[in-house]
Design a protein around this motif. Structure first.
Motif, PDB file in Angstrom:
ATOM      1  N   UNK A  70       0.805  -1.182   0.050  1.00 17.60           N
ATOM      2  CA  UNK A  70       0.126   0.172   0.046  1.00 17.60           C
ATOM      3  C   UNK A  70       0.790   1.227   0.108  1.00 17.60           C
ATOM      4  N   UNK A  71       1.840   1.043   1.098  1.00 17.11           N
ATOM      5  CA  UNK A  71       2.792   2.303   0.949  1.00 17.11           C
ATOM      6  C   UNK A  71       3.639   2.867  -0.391  1.00 17.11           C
ATOM      7  N   UNK A  72       3.733   1.614  -1.025  1.00 16.31           N
ATOM      8  CA  UNK A  72       4.723   1.390  -2.202  1.00 16.31           C
ATOM      9  C   UNK A  72       3.799   1.946  -3.271  1.00 16.31           C
ATOM     10  N   UNK A  73       2.712   2.050  -3.241  1.00 15.35           N
ATOM     11  CA  UNK A  73       1.726   2.397  -4.394  1.00 15.35           C
ATOM     12  C   UNK A  73       1.154   1.115  -5.189  1.00 15.35           C
ATOM     13  N   UNK A  74       1.395  -0.146  -4.486  1.00  9.97           N
ATOM     14  CA  UNK A  74       1.012  -1.421  -5.352  1.00  9.97           C
ATOM     15  C   UNK A  74      -0.209  -1.939  -4.656  1.00  9.97           C
ATOM     16  N   UNK A  75      -0.834  -1.361  -3.715  1.00 10.02           N
ATOM     17  CA  UNK A  75      -1.784  -1.787  -3.186  1.00 10.02           C
ATOM     18  C   UNK A  75      -3.171  -2.453  -4.073  1.00 10.02           C
ATOM     19  N   UNK A  76      -3.280  -1.665  -5.041  1.00  5.98           N
ATOM     20  CA  UNK A  76      -4.313  -1.742  -5.913  1.00  5.98           C
ATOM     21  C   UNK A  76      -4.258  -2.813  -7.081  1.00  5.98           C
ATOM     22  N   UNK A  77      -2.990  -3.741  -7.055  1.00  4.93           N
ATOM     23  CA  UNK A  77      -2.641  -4.451  -8.256  1.00  4.93           C
ATOM     24  C   UNK A  77      -3.614  -5.469  -8.267  1.00  4.93           C
ATOM     25  N   UNK A  78      -3.940  -5.955  -9.503  1.00  7.65           N
ATOM     26  CA  UNK A  78      -5.234  -7.134  -9.692  1.00  7.65           C
ATOM     27  C   UNK A  78      -4.656  -8.333  -9.241  1.00  7.65           C
ATOM     28  N   UNK A  79      -3.338  -8.659  -9.032  1.00  7.68           N
ATOM     29  CA  UNK A  79      -2.808  -9.858  -8.489  1.00  7.68           C
ATOM     30  C   UNK A  79      -2.784 -10.040  -7.002  1.00  7.68           C
ATOM     31  N   UNK A  80      -3.154  -8.869  -6.439  1.00 11.94           N
ATOM     32  CA  UNK A  80      -3.068  -8.678  -4.798  1.00 11.94           C
ATOM     33  C   UNK A  80      -4.691  -9.285  -4.373  1.00 11.94           C
ATOM     34  N   UNK A  81      -4.677 -10.176  -3.684  1.00 11.29           N
ATOM     35  CA  UNK A  81      -5.954 -10.792  -2.912  1.00 11.29           C
ATOM     36  C   UNK A  81      -6.169  -9.692  -1.750  1.00 11.29           C
ATOM     37  N   UNK A  82      -7.453  -9.702  -1.636  1.00  8.02           N
ATOM     38  CA  UNK A  82      -8.067  -8.983  -0.416  1.00  8.02           C
ATOM     39  C   UNK A  82      -7.911  -9.776   0.772  1.00  8.02           C
TER      40      UNK A  82
END
Length: 80
Positions: A68-80
């Motif tokens: 999240x801090x690095x700006x990658x928290x919304x990637x489609x490969x990241x599961x909830x």
């Protein structure tokens, strides 16, 4: 993966996940990871490039925070 994924172990994570041949989909379970640094982020981004939509990452709360801090928290490969 469990424990720390850092500059000493990120290449091992990448190599373990990148080597299976004939794999149509990869789920990377990081729920037991307690430390995740920039080397780990780099390895994860490389895996995302290699697998594209066929990658799913299950993050721990610590990994989720770093992404999240690095700006990658919304990637489609990241599961909830």
């Amino acid at each position: 993966m469990a424990g720390d994924v850092d500059m000493a172990t990120a290449d091992t994570m990448y190599a373990a996940a990148a080597t299976p041949s004939g794999v149509a989909r990869l789920t990377l379970d990081l729920r037991a990871v307690t430390f995740f640094d920039s080397a780990a982020i780099h390895a994860l981004v490389r895996l995302a490039g290699a697998y594209g939509d066929a990658l799913a990452v299950l993050p721990s709360s610590q990994v989720r925070r770093v992404l999240d801090i690095s700006g990658l928290g919304d990637q489609p490969w990241l599961e909830a």
